[in-house]
Design an enzyme around this catalytic site. Structure first.
Site, PDB file in Angstrom:
ATOM      1  N   SER A 142       0.874  -1.185   0.000  1.00 21.49           N
ATOM      2  CA  SER A 142       0.000   0.000   0.000  1.00 21.49           C
ATOM      3  C   SER A 142       0.901   1.223   0.000  1.00 21.49           C
ATOM      4  O   SER A 142       2.086   1.117   0.373  1.00 21.49           O
ATOM      5  CB  SER A 142      -0.844  -0.022   1.282  1.00 21.49           C
ATOM      6  N   TYR A 155      -2.564  -1.200  10.415  1.00 22.11           N
ATOM      7  CA  TYR A 155      -2.466  -1.331   8.947  1.00 22.11           C
ATOM      8  C   TYR A 155      -1.111  -0.814   8.459  1.00 22.11           C
ATOM      9  O   TYR A 155      -0.422  -1.480   7.672  1.00 22.11           O
ATOM     10  CB  TYR A 155      -3.618  -0.548   8.312  1.00 22.11           C
TER      11      TYR A 155
HETATM   12  P1  NAD Z   1     -11.618  -6.249  -0.023  1.00 21.46           P
HETATM   13  O1  NAD Z   1     -12.235  -6.111   1.335  1.00 21.46           O
HETATM   14  O2  NAD Z   1     -12.438  -5.946  -1.226  1.00 21.46           O
HETATM   15  O3  NAD Z   1     -10.998  -7.715  -0.202  1.00 21.46           O
HETATM   16  C1  NAD Z   1     -10.287  -8.330   0.831  1.00 21.46           C
HETATM   17  C2  NAD Z   1     -10.191  -9.818   0.525  1.00 21.46           C
HETATM   18  O4  NAD Z   1      -9.489 -10.439   1.621  1.00 21.46           O
HETATM   19  C3  NAD Z   1     -11.566 -10.506   0.430  1.00 21.46           C
HETATM   20  O5  NAD Z   1     -11.523 -11.510  -0.549  1.00 21.46           O
HETATM   21  C4  NAD Z   1     -11.725 -11.119   1.826  1.00 21.46           C
HETATM   22  O6  NAD Z   1     -12.602 -12.242   1.858  1.00 21.46           O
HETATM   23  C5  NAD Z   1     -10.296 -11.532   2.091  1.00 21.46           C
HETATM   24  N1  NAD Z   1     -10.026 -11.781   3.510  1.00 21.46           N
HETATM   25  C6  NAD Z   1     -10.259 -10.980   4.573  1.00 21.46           C
HETATM   26  N2  NAD Z   1      -9.910 -11.614   5.710  1.00 21.46           N
HETATM   27  C7  NAD Z   1      -9.450 -12.843   5.354  1.00 21.46           C
HETATM   28  C8  NAD Z   1      -8.950 -13.952   6.060  1.00 21.46           C
HETATM   29  N3  NAD Z   1      -8.837 -13.948   7.404  1.00 21.46           N
HETATM   30  N4  NAD Z   1      -8.576 -15.051   5.369  1.00 21.46           N
HETATM   31  C9  NAD Z   1      -8.693 -15.099   4.008  1.00 21.46           C
HETATM   32  N5  NAD Z   1      -9.157 -14.049   3.278  1.00 21.46           N
HETATM   33  C10 NAD Z   1      -9.522 -12.955   3.948  1.00 21.46           C
HETATM   34  O7  NAD Z   1     -10.298  -5.334   0.023  1.00 21.46           O
HETATM   35  P2  NAD Z   1      -9.389  -4.680  -1.129  1.00 21.46           P
HETATM   36  O8  NAD Z   1      -9.556  -3.209  -1.044  1.00 21.46           O
HETATM   37  O9  NAD Z   1      -9.551  -5.359  -2.418  1.00 21.46           O
HETATM   38  O10 NAD Z   1      -7.939  -4.971  -0.515  1.00 21.46           O
HETATM   39  C11 NAD Z   1      -7.115  -6.008  -0.970  1.00 21.46           C
HETATM   40  C12 NAD Z   1      -5.684  -5.705  -0.564  1.00 21.46           C
HETATM   41  O11 NAD Z   1      -5.270  -4.480  -1.162  1.00 21.46           O
HETATM   42  C13 NAD Z   1      -5.481  -5.547   0.940  1.00 21.46           C
HETATM   43  O12 NAD Z   1      -4.271  -6.144   1.328  1.00 21.46           O
HETATM   44  C14 NAD Z   1      -5.408  -4.046   1.105  1.00 21.46           C
HETATM   45  O13 NAD Z   1      -4.685  -3.677   2.244  1.00 21.46           O
HETATM   46  C15 NAD Z   1      -4.715  -3.640  -0.170  1.00 21.46           C
HETATM   47  N6  NAD Z   1      -4.880  -2.246  -0.549  1.00 21.46           N
HETATM   48  C16 NAD Z   1      -6.128  -1.754  -0.789  1.00 21.46           C
HETATM   49  C17 NAD Z   1      -6.256  -0.420  -1.130  1.00 21.46           C
HETATM   50  C18 NAD Z   1      -7.591   0.178  -1.408  1.00 21.46           C
HETATM   51  O14 NAD Z   1      -7.668   1.414  -1.485  1.00 21.46           O
HETATM   52  N7  NAD Z   1      -8.645  -0.588  -1.573  1.00 21.46           N
HETATM   53  C19 NAD Z   1      -5.136   0.410  -1.220  1.00 21.46           C
HETATM   54  C20 NAD Z   1      -3.882  -0.148  -0.973  1.00 21.46           C
HETATM   55  C21 NAD Z   1      -3.774  -1.483  -0.631  1.00 21.46           C
END
Ligand code: NAD
Length: 260
Positions: A142, A155
């Protein structure tokens, strides 16, 4: 481009992870998806990836807080696919609160899911990739792997940890034809981001629109959210042969946020 390769993608039932699965499948890669959610929706996604792209798609429900389940997920993918070429660590959760009020169970869950799970997948997959003579590991970090924001202590800590793990793992497997990189997105419009808007509004005493304009996009020079498809395209590139000498890197895709 990735025809015949086999990938495991954690947290791929939603958001960015689902985007990775779609992008890799479109390149001809077999994928194991993972994550929580409605069983029938997951099965719909799994079968759509197979029928739309002519690849094999498996689902494993490993909980990323449970090292033994992670070990089983990697072993199952190895057995069913006959090898693993690509690992994308992506599962993640968020909680927004000041440190003195931060629930200890939330801290522990974020460290386990967002950081330690990647240690467990990587330690299990390296022997498999060494045996196959090729590997690509992509960790979803991130912008918060590079800079901090208030009220996101767990985080930011976990994502800085992912940056360190990425560099260390890259050095350890540098001579094995395996690369390890991290993608550092700014805000991407996904369920994870949508869910934190009301909490941030409450914590900061702002309206939800102010959270979007003055918090989420405040640091993005472009004033744009990154899209899921853009993040997934970067992952596909990191998995390509053209990226074979990119390793140990943190790839920003944040509209200029961390350039400041
Ligand atoms: P999201 O909530 O849409 O997806 C998260 C996924 O992780 C889902 O499939 C969920 O079921 C799974 N998950 C959660 N807890 C779990 C567990 N204990 N075991 C197995 N699976 C689990 O989130 P997203 O925004 O797509 O984020 C995905 C990644 O991208 C994360 O690591 C997040 O930190 C990172 N990220 C997101 C953003 C953003 O702005 N959305 C920015 C930077 C980084």
């Amino acid at each position: 481009m990735l025809k015949g390769k086999n990938a495991v993608i954690t947290g791929s039932t939603s958001g960015i992870g689902e985007g990775y699965a779609r992008a890799l499948a479109a390149e001809g890669c077999n994928v194991m998806i993972n994550g929580f959610g409605d069983k029938s929706e997951i099965e719909t996604l799994r079968s759509a990836l197979e029928s739309e792209h002519g690849i094999k798609c498996l689902y494993h429900g490993a909980d990323m807080t449970k090292p033994d389940q992670i070990t089983d997920m990697i072993a199952t993918a190895n057995k069913e696919f006959g090898g693993i070429d690509i690992l994308i660590n992506n599962a993640g959760i968020q909680h927004v609160a000041p440190i003195e009020e931060f629930p200890v169970d939330k801290w522990d869950a974020i460290i386990a899911i967002n950081m330690s799970s990647a240690f467990h997948t990587i330690r299990n997959v390296i022997p498999i990739m060494k045996k196959g003579g090729w590997g690509r590991i992509v960790n979803t970090a991130s912008a918060h792997a590079l800079v901090a924001s208030p009220n996101k202590s767990a985080y930011v800590t976990a994502k800085h940890g992912i940056a360190g793990l990425t560099k260390t793992a890259a050095l350890e497997v540098a001579r094995d034809n395996i690369t390890v990189n991290a993608i550092c997105p700014g805000y991407v419009w996904t369920p994870l981001v949508e869910k934190q808007i009301p909490d941030t509004a409450k914590t900061r005493g702002m309206s939800e629109q102010e959270v979007i304009d003055d918090v989420m996009l405040a640091s993005a020079a472009t004033k744009k959210f990154t899209t899921i498809e853009q993040v997934a395209a970067l992952a596909v590139f990191l998995c390509s042969d053209a990226a074979e000498n990119i390793t140990g890197s943190l790839q920003s895709i944040d509209g200029g946020w961390t350039a400041q």
